[in-house]
Design a protein around this motif. Structure first.
Motif, mmCIF file in Angstrom:
data_model
loop_
_atom_site.group_PDB
_atom_site.id
_atom_site.type_symbol
_atom_site.label_atom_id
_atom_site.label_comp_id
_atom_site.label_asym_id
_atom_site.label_seq_id
_atom_site.Cartn_x
_atom_site.Cartn_y
_atom_site.Cartn_z
ATOM 1 N N UNK A 108 0.838 -1.192 0.000
ATOM 2 C CA UNK A 108 0.000 0.000 0.000
ATOM 3 C C UNK A 108 0.875 1.245 0.000
ATOM 4 N N UNK A 109 0.647 2.155 -0.929
ATOM 5 C CA UNK A 109 1.413 3.405 -0.939
ATOM 6 C C UNK A 109 0.863 4.370 0.112
ATOM 7 N N UNK A 110 1.642 5.402 0.405
ATOM 8 C CA UNK A 110 1.203 6.489 1.280
ATOM 9 C C UNK A 110 1.160 7.769 0.459
ATOM 10 N N UNK A 111 0.229 8.649 0.815
ATOM 11 C CA UNK A 111 0.125 9.927 0.123
ATOM 12 C C UNK A 111 0.158 11.053 1.144
ATOM 13 N N UNK A 112 0.764 12.146 0.761
ATOM 14 C CA UNK A 112 0.731 13.376 1.554
ATOM 15 C C UNK A 112 0.704 14.536 0.564
ATOM 16 N N UNK A 113 0.352 15.702 1.061
ATOM 17 C CA UNK A 113 0.211 16.872 0.189
ATOM 18 C C UNK A 113 0.972 18.047 0.775
ATOM 19 N N UNK A 114 1.859 18.636 -0.040
ATOM 20 C CA UNK A 114 2.515 19.875 0.350
ATOM 21 C C UNK A 114 1.506 21.012 0.241
ATOM 22 N N UNK A 115 1.482 21.878 1.230
ATOM 23 C CA UNK A 115 0.474 22.938 1.235
ATOM 24 C C UNK A 115 1.051 24.314 1.549
ATOM 25 N N UNK A 116 2.360 24.431 1.719
ATOM 26 C CA UNK A 116 2.982 25.724 1.997
ATOM 27 C C UNK A 116 4.218 25.863 1.123
ATOM 28 N N UNK A 153 4.516 7.834 -1.776
ATOM 29 C CA UNK A 153 5.693 7.031 -1.450
ATOM 30 C C UNK A 153 5.272 5.584 -1.236
ATOM 31 N N UNK A 154 6.184 4.659 -1.485
ATOM 32 C CA UNK A 154 5.942 3.264 -1.156
ATOM 33 C C UNK A 154 7.232 2.680 -0.629
ATOM 34 N N UNK A 155 7.086 1.735 0.308
ATOM 35 C CA UNK A 155 8.226 1.238 1.064
ATOM 36 C C UNK A 155 9.065 0.230 0.297
ATOM 37 N N UNK A 156 8.458 -0.570 -0.549
ATOM 38 C CA UNK A 156 9.235 -1.596 -1.253
ATOM 39 C C UNK A 156 8.459 -2.087 -2.458
ATOM 40 N N UNK A 157 9.154 -2.818 -3.286
ATOM 41 C CA UNK A 157 8.500 -3.453 -4.413
ATOM 42 C C UNK A 157 8.302 -2.543 -5.601
ATOM 43 N N UNK A 158 7.419 -2.981 -6.460
ATOM 44 C CA UNK A 158 7.192 -2.317 -7.728
ATOM 45 C C UNK A 158 5.892 -1.527 -7.675
ATOM 46 N N UNK A 159 5.869 -0.350 -8.299
ATOM 47 C CA UNK A 159 4.650 0.447 -8.379
ATOM 48 C C UNK A 159 4.586 1.096 -9.753
ATOM 49 N N UNK A 160 3.395 1.086 -10.320
ATOM 50 C CA UNK A 160 3.131 1.809 -11.559
ATOM 51 C C UNK A 160 1.993 2.767 -11.280
#
Length: 175
Positions: A108-116, A153-160
């Motif tokens: 499972x990836x993680x998401x965050x958003x820059x806001x400043x 971001x993702x901790x390991x493995x492959x992501x597309x």
């Protein structure tokens, strides 16, 4: 390059052509100092001291010997970060309500958003998301900012990553 005997990772920037006339930059960080590289056909070779490595684009784990002669076994992690997106008139505060993501990922990836944009390291708290949210409802994310920089971001493995849609509206009167 090294600092007090510790080998520093070497960042490599690669420009990839995606479509006719369009491309994107990718940053790769290797766990050893790269002194030289060569491309033979479609194979990339890297040299660090007396060690020559071959880059395998299907690999998700790097196993080898670093420049100090120590073995390492590193699982690749990844980050996709957008630049600051105005999504309308620059400098005007917008309201992001939710987003959708379309991707495939081993974890499972993680998401965050820059806001400043004045504090470029300021991001919302990262949280895990499904790799594909289109089959359900949009993921709520109330965020108010003049510009937003999504980061996955993702901790390991492959992501597309196939796409990220953000549902944003301008807070100006009459919009």
């Amino acid at each position: 390059h090294s600092v007090h005997g510790v080998i520093m990772a070497t960042p490599i920037w690669v420009y990839s052509m995606l479509q006719a006339g369009r491309g994107a930059w990718s940053k790769y960080v290797f766990p050893f100092d790269i002194e030289a590289f060569a491309l033979l056909g479609n194979t990339l070779y890297l040299r660090s001291g007396d060690v020559v490595s071959v880059v395998d684009d299907s690999a998700t784990v790097d196993v080898g010997i670093d420049a100090n002669g120590d073995p390492y076994n590193e699982i690749y992690s990844g980050t996709v970060q957008w630049p600051w997106l105005d999504m309308g008139m620059a400098g005007v505060t917008k309201m992001m309500e939710s987003f959708d993501i379309v991707a495939t990922c081993d974890v499972l990836p993680e998401i965050s958003f820059g806001y400043d944009q004045l504090a470029t390291g300021t991001f919302s708290t990262p949280y895990e998301i499904p790799a594909d949210s289109l089959t359900g409802t949009m993921i709520p994310m109330p965020l108010s900012a003049p510009s937003i920089a999504p980061k996955i971001t993702w901790a390991s493995g492959d992501m597309t990553l196939y796409g990220l849609s953000m549902y944003v509206h301008d807070n100006r009167a009459g919009s």
